[in-house]
Scaffold this active site. Sequence first.
Site, short mmCIF file in Angstrom:
data_model
loop_
_atom_site.label_atom_id
_atom_site.label_comp_id
_atom_site.label_asym_id
_atom_site.label_seq_id
_atom_site.Cartn_x
_atom_site.Cartn_y
_atom_site.Cartn_z
N THR A 72 39.70 2.63 52.62
CA THR A 72 39.68 1.41 53.75
C THR A 72 40.90 1.33 54.45
OG1 THR A 72 38.02 0.32 52.35
CG2 THR A 72 39.67 -0.93 53.88
N ASN A 151 27.22 7.04 53.54
CA ASN A 151 27.18 6.57 52.02
C ASN A 151 25.99 6.19 51.31
OD1 ASN A 151 28.39 4.47 54.03
ND2 ASN A 151 28.09 3.42 51.99
N GLN A 181 32.86 10.22 51.61
CA GLN A 181 31.89 10.58 51.19
C GLN A 181 31.51 12.33 51.26
OE1 GLN A 181 29.94 9.40 48.84
NE2 GLN A 181 30.58 7.27 48.93
N SER A 201 39.34 9.40 50.12
CA SER A 201 39.45 8.21 49.25
C SER A 201 39.59 8.94 47.91
CB SER A 201 38.29 7.29 49.12
OG SER A 201 38.41 6.52 48.15
N HIS A 203 39.09 7.93 44.72
CA HIS A 203 38.19 7.53 43.38
C HIS A 203 36.78 8.09 43.73
CE1 HIS A 203 35.78 3.75 44.83
NE2 HIS A 203 36.66 3.85 45.69
N THR A 239 56.83 1.98 48.68
CA THR A 239 56.85 2.87 47.95
C THR A 239 55.65 3.55 47.56
OG1 THR A 239 58.91 1.67 46.93
CG2 THR A 239 57.89 3.41 45.67
N CYS A 333 29.98 -1.60 48.53
CA CYS A 333 30.87 -2.58 49.24
C CYS A 333 30.08 -3.63 49.86
CB CYS A 333 31.73 -1.69 50.13
SG CYS A 333 32.81 -0.51 49.49
#
Length: 391
Positions: A72, A151, A181, A201, A203, A239, A333
Amino acid sequence: MNDIYLDNSATTKVFDEVASLMRDVMVSDYGNPSSLHHMGVEAEKHLRSASETFSNILGCGEKNIYYTSGGTESDNMALIGAARALERRGKKIVTTAIEHPAVINTMKYLEKEGFEVTYLGTDKSGRISLEELESSLTEDTILVSIMHTNNEIGSVQPLEEAAGIIKGKCRECYFHVDAVQGFGKARILPAKTGIDLMSISSHKIHGPKGCGALYVGDNVRLVPVVYGGGQQKGLRSGTENVPGIAGMALAAKMLYEKYDDDVTRLYDLKKYFIENAEQIEGVSINGLTEGGTDEIMQTAPHIISVSVKDVRAEVLLHALEDKGIYVSAGSACSTHKRTPSATLSAIGLDKELLESTVRLSMSVFTTKEDMDAALSAFNELVPALRRFTRR
């Protein structure tokens, strides 16, 4: 009874090796990578190693890789950053009607900021028309955003052809691809393909949550959307999440080391499930027009969208859950929202099926036994739930 997890488009199980590496980084190499002392240098080594991994996978320079908190943020950083950088040259943006909410809602924000967004439609298989794309481009178009893999239904867009059209008609226009995806399930070389910006992404590829990456091509100029200490050449301050970045890079490396075998096996499982599921009365597969092997191979290997006539998706989802089988009722989502799926609407799915569709999404951990169990559950549950509904 072992749980059968078929919701891998929502998130994936972290590889054991990734979790182990992240723990080591958190408890041993926990320095701030901006610090000049030894602990900082050791932490920075993990960032450099991660960038080397991604540059090898993507066929680009290490300088082209920036790290974010996830897909995102990568989408927002690319779209808002590009729009702000190019707004003096034009205000027109092109995207598709089936993008992830991370893109669609960013586009809505940009529309409120005075940008004009064109949303391309798709055919029944969820693929855009290259002719419509070409006709939508004008001299004022500054940005095009097209997802790699949808997705919800697993449609894959013709990105190389799209890039040729975009660069042929609007050479200075930026081309962004949401590859959240697609990365890990396809070989994507953004520079070679003509992609200027690409979102990834962690995950979704057996890495940790809260981490992502953005490929930024040479000579691409973005206005930062996050300000602070000037990390990552000032484009994305804050950071860096060193454990997450190290874990994400290892997950990507592990996926692509055995990419061919895994993708072949996933396609075999997908074809096997589809062939058997279509034998069940009232069950249909979305994103396919003919359903043959050649067409299936043009879609993502891990996503199957299933509509079940006269059975509500939520009811089927929980009935499967009772058997230890986990699927989703669309994009994770947007699952809690009552509005119909934009993707299913865009492909022209019958209204009666919009709320009767579930998504099965596999991973490298998925086995044939898992898919057999899912098929057995569908064969048992669908007729029973349909009889209950008709009462």
